[in-house]
Motif scaffolding. Sequence first.
Motif, PDB file in Angstrom:
ATOM      1  N   LEU A 148       0.823  -1.208   0.000  1.00 37.52           N
ATOM      2  CA  LEU A 148       0.000   0.000   0.000  1.00 37.52           C
ATOM      3  C   LEU A 148       0.858   1.260   0.000  1.00 37.52           C
ATOM      4  O   LEU A 148       0.512   2.256  -0.639  1.00 37.52           O
ATOM      5  CB  LEU A 148      -0.928  -0.003   1.215  1.00 37.52           C
ATOM      6  N   ALA A 152       0.350   4.095  -2.805  1.00 42.60           N
ATOM      7  CA  ALA A 152      -0.028   5.456  -2.430  1.00 42.60           C
ATOM      8  C   ALA A 152       0.999   6.454  -2.946  1.00 42.60           C
ATOM      9  O   ALA A 152       0.654   7.556  -3.385  1.00 42.60           O
ATOM     10  CB  ALA A 152      -0.155   5.554  -0.911  1.00 42.60           C
ATOM     11  N   THR A 171     -10.837  12.196   0.908  1.00 47.64           N
ATOM     12  CA  THR A 171     -11.231  10.922   1.503  1.00 47.64           C
ATOM     13  C   THR A 171     -12.745  10.842   1.647  1.00 47.64           C
ATOM     14  O   THR A 171     -13.428  11.865   1.705  1.00 47.64           O
ATOM     15  CB  THR A 171     -10.601  10.735   2.895  1.00 47.64           C
ATOM     16  N   ARG A 181      -3.023   5.973   4.944  1.00 40.92           N
ATOM     17  CA  ARG A 181      -2.861   6.515   3.590  1.00 40.92           C
ATOM     18  C   ARG A 181      -2.238   7.906   3.612  1.00 40.92           C
ATOM     19  O   ARG A 181      -1.361   8.225   2.805  1.00 40.92           O
ATOM     20  CB  ARG A 181      -4.217   6.567   2.887  1.00 40.92           C
ATOM     21  N   TYR A 229      -8.741   9.110  -2.366  1.00 38.05           N
ATOM     22  CA  TYR A 229      -8.538   7.931  -1.528  1.00 38.05           C
ATOM     23  C   TYR A 229      -8.828   6.662  -2.310  1.00 38.05           C
ATOM     24  O   TYR A 229      -8.168   5.639  -2.155  1.00 38.05           O
ATOM     25  CB  TYR A 229      -9.442   8.032  -0.308  1.00 38.05           C
TER      26      TYR A 229
END
Length: 309
Positions: A148, A152, A171, A181, A229
């Motif tokens: 992740l 990101a 988000t 994140r 997001y």
Amino acid sequence: MTETPRATLKDVAAASGVSRATVSFVLNDTPNQTISPATRERVLRTARNLGYKPHGLAKALREGASRIVVLHIESNLEGNYSRSYIHGLDQELAAHDHVLLVRHGPPTDSATRQILDAIRPRAVLRFGEIYRTGHELEDVGGGWHDGLAAHAAMQIRYLASRGHTRIALATPVDPPLGEVRLRFADQAALAAGIPPLVSFVMPRPRPAGADALAAFRADHPAVTAIAGYDDDTALRTLTALQDLGLSAPADLAVIGFDDTEYGALATPALTTIHIDAEAHGRRAARTALGLTTTGLDPTHGEVITRDSA
């Protein structure tokens, strides 16, 4: 069409010319049994020829657990990543004679207890669990290599490469991994030599999204790009821009995350991050079963360049 009856232990015994107990001893590799190699081979060959498979419940009782792995996943984490992850998890479990059961919704203590009492699963997994425990760089994709964190960072590096130095993270309300994140994005911004991101919530319904974006732009006029997001949040940002009489990327560049099919249908088409997580799912399956994950290297994520950024 008539289904072929499933071969039983009795069928294997009759075809092998031995007792059911002998067949059971051979198939379960029971220790301390005086069975000749020839008899053992004959039983195994007969079982293969008949397509015999042990009864799942009986095997579960011997092993002390069923051959079921349960995955909890919240509905707001569903997307391309989760679909490919679940596909890999399911396929790898099936290859090792296990079954995947997916439960949608938050994994409450009571729900988990019901599952444990009812089916005694081999393992209970929670999608994204590693990111909730403070060990987010220990994910099976390798954190900044292909987890992740790396995905990101792709958003931020892409926008920075297009000359954007003030970037915001949009988000949904209460994102399940929002703090993680933003932390990854800020670290990627630091590596790119640009300021940390600011974040804002892109709410539902549509009028509320337009109001939220207008208020955000008034407070942060220097921001020139939005990292969504997920694709859903990014698409709602594009809609809010249109409702305000603005456009992407002229007024604000927008990039999504997770490459859902709807991004390609939007106007402008959504630039996004595509992640194939099948190998992550296969690794999770092998880890749950106590098997080696050697040879299951994840496919690298990639930027899908379209019109919005």
